[in-house]
Design a protein around this motif. Structure first.
Motif, PDB file in Angstrom:
ATOM      1  N   ALA A  90       0.835  -1.205   0.000  1.00  5.79           N
ATOM      2  CA  ALA A  90       0.000   0.000   0.000  1.00  5.79           C
ATOM      3  C   ALA A  90       0.869   1.255   0.000  1.00  5.79           C
ATOM      4  O   ALA A  90       0.568   2.224  -0.705  1.00  5.79           O
ATOM      5  CB  ALA A  90      -0.931  -0.009   1.217  1.00  5.79           C
ATOM      6  N   ASP A  91       1.953   1.244   0.774  1.00  7.41           N
ATOM      7  CA  ASP A  91       2.869   2.389   0.806  1.00  7.41           C
ATOM      8  C   ASP A  91       3.480   2.612  -0.573  1.00  7.41           C
ATOM      9  O   ASP A  91       3.565   3.746  -1.054  1.00  7.41           O
ATOM     10  CB  ASP A  91       3.956   2.152   1.859  1.00  7.41           C
ATOM     11  N   ALA A  92       3.891   1.531  -1.227  1.00  4.18           N
ATOM     12  CA  ALA A  92       4.464   1.645  -2.576  1.00  4.18           C
ATOM     13  C   ALA A  92       3.435   2.209  -3.559  1.00  4.18           C
ATOM     14  O   ALA A  92       3.769   3.047  -4.408  1.00  4.18           O
ATOM     15  CB  ALA A  92       4.980   0.288  -3.054  1.00  4.18           C
ATOM     16  N   ALA A  93       2.188   1.786  -3.440  1.00  3.65           N
ATOM     17  CA  ALA A  93       1.136   2.280  -4.343  1.00  3.65           C
ATOM     18  C   ALA A  93       0.901   3.776  -4.132  1.00  3.65           C
ATOM     19  O   ALA A  93       0.717   4.526  -5.101  1.00  3.65           O
ATOM     20  CB  ALA A  93      -0.162   1.507  -4.117  1.00  3.65           C
ATOM     21  N   ARG A  94       0.913   4.222  -2.865  1.00  2.00           N
ATOM     22  CA  ARG A  94       0.743   5.649  -2.600  1.00  2.00           C
ATOM     23  C   ARG A  94       1.903   6.454  -3.172  1.00  2.00           C
ATOM     24  O   ARG A  94       1.705   7.521  -3.758  1.00  2.00           O
ATOM     25  CB  ARG A  94       0.606   5.904  -1.088  1.00  2.00           C
ATOM     26  N   LYS A  95       3.111   5.941  -3.019  1.00  4.22           N
ATOM     27  CA  LYS A  95       4.285   6.631  -3.565  1.00  4.22           C
ATOM     28  C   LYS A  95       4.237   6.669  -5.086  1.00  4.22           C
ATOM     29  O   LYS A  95       4.595   7.668  -5.704  1.00  4.22           O
ATOM     30  CB  LYS A  95       5.573   5.961  -3.084  1.00  4.22           C
ATOM     31  N   MET A 104       2.464  14.258 -14.035  1.00  5.83           N
ATOM     32  CA  MET A 104       1.313  14.418 -14.929  1.00  5.83           C
ATOM     33  C   MET A 104       0.340  15.495 -14.459  1.00  5.83           C
ATOM     34  O   MET A 104      -0.606  15.804 -15.161  1.00  5.83           O
ATOM     35  CB  MET A 104       0.561  13.092 -15.069  1.00  5.83           C
ATOM     36  N   GLY A 105       0.537  15.987 -13.254  1.00  6.71           N
ATOM     37  CA  GLY A 105      -0.370  17.002 -12.721  1.00  6.71           C
ATOM     38  C   GLY A 105      -1.281  16.418 -11.665  1.00  6.71           C
ATOM     39  O   GLY A 105      -1.723  15.281 -11.773  1.00  6.71           O
ATOM     40  N   SER A 106      -1.554  17.189 -10.644  1.00  2.00           N
ATOM     41  CA  SER A 106      -2.363  16.690  -9.534  1.00  2.00           C
ATOM     42  C   SER A 106      -3.856  16.772  -9.824  1.00  2.00           C
ATOM     43  O   SER A 106      -4.666  16.365  -8.997  1.00  2.00           O
ATOM     44  CB  SER A 106      -2.029  17.454  -8.253  1.00  2.00           C
ATOM     45  N   GLY A 107      -4.223  17.273 -10.967  1.00  2.00           N
ATOM     46  CA  GLY A 107      -5.637  17.381 -11.329  1.00  2.00           C
ATOM     47  C   GLY A 107      -6.318  16.035 -11.450  1.00  2.00           C
ATOM     48  O   GLY A 107      -7.543  15.960 -11.491  1.00  2.00           O
ATOM     49  N   LEU A 108      -5.532  14.967 -11.500  1.00  2.00           N
ATOM     50  CA  LEU A 108      -6.108  13.629 -11.615  1.00  2.00           C
ATOM     51  C   LEU A 108      -6.740  13.152 -10.309  1.00  2.00           C
ATOM     52  O   LEU A 108      -7.610  12.296 -10.322  1.00  2.00           O
ATOM     53  CB  LEU A 108      -5.019  12.621 -12.031  1.00  2.00           C
ATOM     54  N   GLY A 109      -6.269  13.692  -9.175  1.00  2.00           N
ATOM     55  CA  GLY A 109      -6.773  13.239  -7.880  1.00  2.00           C
ATOM     56  C   GLY A 109      -6.389  11.802  -7.583  1.00  2.00           C
ATOM     57  O   GLY A 109      -7.033  11.125  -6.792  1.00  2.00           O
ATOM     58  N   LEU A 110      -5.324  11.327  -8.208  1.00  2.00           N
ATOM     59  CA  LEU A 110      -4.924   9.932  -8.100  1.00  2.00           C
ATOM     60  C   LEU A 110      -4.550   9.546  -6.674  1.00  2.00           C
ATOM     61  O   LEU A 110      -4.993   8.509  -6.171  1.00  2.00           O
ATOM     62  CB  LEU A 110      -3.754   9.668  -9.056  1.00  2.00           C
ATOM     63  N   SER A 111      -3.767  10.382  -6.010  1.00  2.00           N
ATOM     64  CA  SER A 111      -3.348  10.058  -4.635  1.00  2.00           C
ATOM     65  C   SER A 111      -4.554   9.944  -3.712  1.00  2.00           C
ATOM     66  O   SER A 111      -4.621   9.033  -2.880  1.00  2.00           O
ATOM     67  CB  SER A 111      -2.388  11.122  -4.104  1.00  2.00           C
ATOM     68  N   ASP A 112      -5.507  10.846  -3.848  1.00  2.00           N
ATOM     69  CA  ASP A 112      -6.709  10.783  -3.012  1.00  2.00           C
ATOM     70  C   ASP A 112      -7.498   9.508  -3.276  1.00  2.00           C
ATOM     71  O   ASP A 112      -7.985   8.867  -2.343  1.00  2.00           O
ATOM     72  CB  ASP A 112      -7.606  11.998  -3.260  1.00  2.00           C
ATOM     73  N   ARG A 113      -7.616   9.128  -4.527  1.00  2.00           N
ATOM     74  CA  ARG A 113      -8.366   7.912  -4.859  1.00  2.00           C
ATOM     75  C   ARG A 113      -7.664   6.672  -4.316  1.00  2.00           C
ATOM     76  O   ARG A 113      -8.321   5.742  -3.843  1.00  2.00           O
ATOM     77  CB  ARG A 113      -8.584   7.804  -6.362  1.00  2.00           C
ATOM     78  N   VAL A 114      -6.326   6.656  -4.380  1.00  2.00           N
ATOM     79  CA  VAL A 114      -5.576   5.511  -3.852  1.00  2.00           C
ATOM     80  C   VAL A 114      -5.783   5.412  -2.343  1.00  2.00           C
ATOM     81  O   VAL A 114      -6.063   4.331  -1.818  1.00  2.00           O
ATOM     82  CB  VAL A 114      -4.072   5.623  -4.207  1.00  2.00           C
ATOM     83  N   VAL A 115      -5.675   6.529  -1.632  1.00  2.00           N
ATOM     84  CA  VAL A 115      -5.849   6.519  -0.174  1.00  2.00           C
ATOM     85  C   VAL A 115      -7.270   6.090   0.187  1.00  2.00           C
ATOM     86  O   VAL A 115      -7.473   5.288   1.109  1.00  2.00           O
ATOM     87  CB  VAL A 115      -5.494   7.896   0.431  1.00  2.00           C
ATOM     88  N   GLU A 116      -8.265   6.579  -0.525  1.00  2.00           N
ATOM     89  CA  GLU A 116      -9.652   6.189  -0.243  1.00  2.00           C
ATOM     90  C   GLU A 116      -9.869   4.702  -0.491  1.00  2.00           C
ATOM     91  O   GLU A 116     -10.535   4.028   0.301  1.00  2.00           O
ATOM     92  CB  GLU A 116     -10.612   7.029  -1.077  1.00  2.00           C
ATOM     93  N   SER A 117      -9.304   4.178  -1.565  1.00  2.00           N
ATOM     94  CA  SER A 117      -9.436   2.747  -1.858  1.00  2.00           C
ATOM     95  C   SER A 117      -8.751   1.909  -0.790  1.00  2.00           C
ATOM     96  O   SER A 117      -9.277   0.883  -0.355  1.00  2.00           O
ATOM     97  CB  SER A 117      -8.825   2.417  -3.221  1.00  2.00           C
ATOM     98  N   GLN A 118      -7.566   2.349  -0.360  1.00  2.00           N
ATOM     99  CA  GLN A 118      -6.844   1.607   0.664  1.00  2.00           C
ATOM    100  C   GLN A 118      -7.576   1.661   1.997  1.00  2.00           C
ATOM    101  O   GLN A 118      -7.612   0.665   2.727  1.00  2.00           O
ATOM    102  CB  GLN A 118      -5.419   2.140   0.802  1.00  2.00           C
ATOM    103  N   ALA A 119      -8.152   2.787   2.333  1.00  2.00           N
ATOM    104  CA  ALA A 119      -8.919   2.894   3.575  1.00  2.00           C
ATOM    105  C   ALA A 119     -10.058   1.879   3.565  1.00  2.00           C
ATOM    106  O   ALA A 119     -10.298   1.177   4.556  1.00  2.00           O
ATOM    107  CB  ALA A 119      -9.461   4.305   3.750  1.00  2.00           C
ATOM    108  N   GLN A 120     -10.735   1.780   2.450  1.00  2.00           N
ATOM    109  CA  GLN A 120     -11.830   0.826   2.320  1.00  2.00           C
ATOM    110  C   GLN A 120     -11.298  -0.601   2.429  1.00  2.00           C
ATOM    111  O   GLN A 120     -11.877  -1.431   3.124  1.00  2.00           O
ATOM    112  CB  GLN A 120     -12.544   1.032   0.978  1.00  2.00           C
ATOM    113  N   LEU A 121     -10.172  -0.882   1.772  1.00  2.00           N
ATOM    114  CA  LEU A 121      -9.575  -2.214   1.796  1.00  2.00           C
ATOM    115  C   LEU A 121      -9.183  -2.619   3.213  1.00  2.00           C
ATOM    116  O   LEU A 121      -9.394  -3.753   3.629  1.00  2.00           O
ATOM    117  CB  LEU A 121      -8.337  -2.252   0.885  1.00  2.00           C
TER     118      LEU A 121
END
Length: 192
Positions: A90-95, A104-121
């Motif tokens: 999970a740490d590697a995925a967040r990094k 690529m730009g933070s407009g993707l919201g990728l980090s937030d989506r990864v953290v939300e998915s991991q929280a659910q997991l």
């Protein structure tokens, strides 16, 4: 004729600037690929007996066990290993998400989506998990906390009330376990 020439020069300069932009993006993509290839996520078990290092895509790079880890019961050690591996991946995925956003730009919201998915997991509140991530290392679950997730001795067909009861002994005849399974299967069908 001079106006046409100036227009051609302007078009050529636009074309060159687009080529430079593409070259810059390709160079940035190469830097992103190198950064992703070199990333490592790490997690340490709650009792500090297990350390796991994971790379991109969840590839395990290293597992270190202390003497304390080797003194644990097999199920407790397995639970600590599994939990620590999950946290390192999970740490590697967040990094990895942070690297992609950086390039690529933070407009993707990728980090937030990864953290939300991991929280659910991990079965945690997203805000609580986000706070744990911001503090550094999310807490891994102890062997006692993992124990309730151990389904190795439970049947998917048993009711909750039947847990802890022993399975019936195998038939005394010389038949195989496969024969007994089939006989049980047909007996259950006949009772319906």
């Amino acid at each position: 004729m001079s106006a046409e020439f100036e227009q051609l020069v302007a078009e050529f300069e636009k074309f060159q600037s687009k080529i430079k932009k593409v070259d810059d993006q390709l160079a940035d993509l190469g830097q992103m690929q190198n950064a992703v290839a070199e990333l490592e996520g790490m997690a340490v078990s709650a009792d500090r007996s297990v350390t796991v290092v994971a790379g991109p895509g969840g590839a395990l790079k290293d597992i270190q066990l202390t003497d304390k880890a080797m003194e644990q019961q097999p199920k407790a050690l397995a639970a600590a290993l599994l939990s620590t591996v999950q946290q390192a991946v999970a740490d590697a995925a967040r990094k990895q998400a942070a690297i992609v956003e950086e390039h690529m730009g933070s407009g993707l919201g990728l980090s937030d989506r990864v953290v939300e998915s991991q929280a659910q997991l991990f079965g945690k509140d997203p805000e609580q998990f986000r706070a744990e991530v911001a503090e550094g290392q999310p807490r891994t679950r102890s062997a006692e906390e993992e124990h309730h997730d151990d389904y190795s001795e439970q049947s998917v067909f048993d009711d909750a009330d039947d847990r802890g009861k022993q399975a019936p002994p195998p038939p005394a005849s010389g038949s195989s376990a496969g024969d007994a399974f089939l006989q049980n299967l047909f007996d259950n069908d006949d009772r319906r």
